[in-house]
Design a protein around this motif. Structure first.
Motif, mmCIF file in Angstrom:
data_model
loop_
_atom_site.group_PDB
_atom_site.id
_atom_site.type_symbol
_atom_site.label_atom_id
_atom_site.label_comp_id
_atom_site.label_asym_id
_atom_site.label_seq_id
_atom_site.Cartn_x
_atom_site.Cartn_y
_atom_site.Cartn_z
ATOM 1 N N THR A 86 20.057 -18.122 -23.877
ATOM 2 C CA THR A 86 20.554 -16.805 -23.465
ATOM 3 C C THR A 86 22.052 -16.625 -23.721
ATOM 4 O O THR A 86 22.491 -15.513 -24.003
ATOM 5 C CB THR A 86 20.243 -16.552 -21.985
ATOM 6 N N ASP A 87 22.815 -17.695 -23.624
ATOM 7 C CA ASP A 87 24.249 -17.579 -23.925
ATOM 8 C C ASP A 87 24.460 -17.191 -25.386
ATOM 9 O O ASP A 87 25.334 -16.370 -25.706
ATOM 10 C CB ASP A 87 24.970 -18.890 -23.620
ATOM 11 N N LYS A 134 23.483 -13.535 -25.943
ATOM 12 C CA LYS A 134 24.539 -12.641 -25.473
ATOM 13 C C LYS A 134 25.708 -12.619 -26.448
ATOM 14 O O LYS A 134 26.285 -11.552 -26.724
ATOM 15 C CB LYS A 134 25.015 -13.063 -24.086
ATOM 16 N N ASP A 150 26.895 -9.254 -28.084
ATOM 17 C CA ASP A 150 28.246 -8.790 -27.748
ATOM 18 C C ASP A 150 29.087 -8.558 -28.996
ATOM 19 O O ASP A 150 29.789 -7.544 -29.111
ATOM 20 C CB ASP A 150 28.960 -9.808 -26.845
#
Length: 258
Positions: free
Chosen positions: A110-111, A114, A118
């Motif tokens: 998930t990091d 993101k 982003d």
């Protein structure tokens, strides 16, 4: 009425390039400067930008470096204000900042999801948001402005473990087509460039073993594109007569089938 389609130089134009510290961004900044544009190069790594400006100026071009993170909209607003005050505004924006972090979806990285969303989407929108008013103004005054977005062949084709990255690039491509319908009537050309495999720093960020093996194996079967190859395409798009808008350009290594 003239029917001449000879490419024109970019003298007198102001180009902003995001993700300019390496790869396609750096090569495109050098190409646009060589074509006569004053180039504003943006990225987080100030040292790399300083080296880029030095190369451009050594070759007779004009460039200004501004260290900024495109995911920080307030920082970008300040950049846009500076470009407006010092240079009268941008009439060309190349959105090139991005990151590629493939991984099997079941790993729930998930990091990394993101980070890609982003930078590849939110950062893109931040730059479009702060500079589009300048592009529209410039187009009204000069008859043309350019918004060029860097996407990827992954926006169209299927690459296992690249789902999130490909999804962000599909966003870039479809957004570009839609913005063209909105901005074309205002004489702002919107183009999206979808390269195949290019030898850049993107590959150095990859941590997934399967993706790394696939990338390494591909070097044995094809010659990858260079950043300069894509930069040539960017320069061609920007120097076309104002009546001509290349909506979407796919640039592939000759040996890459998909």
């Amino acid at each position: 009425m003239s029917t001449n389609t000879t490419s024109q130089s970019l003298a007198g134009r102001v180009a902003v390039v995001t993700g300019a510290s390496s790869g396609i961004g750096a090569a495109s900044a050098e190409k646009l400067a060589a074509l006569g544009a004053r180039v504003v190069v943006l990225a987080r790594r100030a040292d790399r930008l300083a080296e880029l400006v030095e190369r451009i100026e050594k070759n007779g071009g004009r460039a200004v470096a501004i260290a900024a993170d495109v995911t920080d909209v307030e920082a970008l607003k300040a950049v846009a204000e500076r470009v407006e005050q010092e240079f009268g505004g941008a009439d060309l924006l190349l959105n090139n900042a991005g990151v590629m972090l493939p991984a099997p979806i079941e790993e729930l990285a998930t990091d990394q999801w993101k980070q890609q969303i982003d930078l590849n989407i939110t950062g893109l929108m931040n730059a479009i948001g702060v500079f589009t008013p300048q592009l529209v103004k410039a187009a009204a005054e000069r008859g043309v402005a350019d918004l060029i977005n860097t996407s990827s062949i992954a926006a169209q084709n299927i690459f296992p473990t690249f789902a999130v990255y490909a999804g962000t690039k599909a966003y870039v491509s479809h957004l570009s087509r839609t913005l063209r319908a909105e901005l074309g009537a205002k004489k702002v050309r919107v183009s999206v460039v979808e390269p195949g495999i290019v030898a850049t720093e993107l590959q150095s960020h990859v941590t997934d073993r399967g993706a790394l093996e696939w990338l390494e194996g591909s070097k044995e079967t094809m010659e990858w594109l260079t950043p300069e190859d894509v930069a040539e395409t960017v320069g061609f798009i920007a120097t076309l007569p104002p009546r001509v808008n290349l909506q979407q350009v796919t640039v592939m290594p000759t040996g890459q089938a998909s």
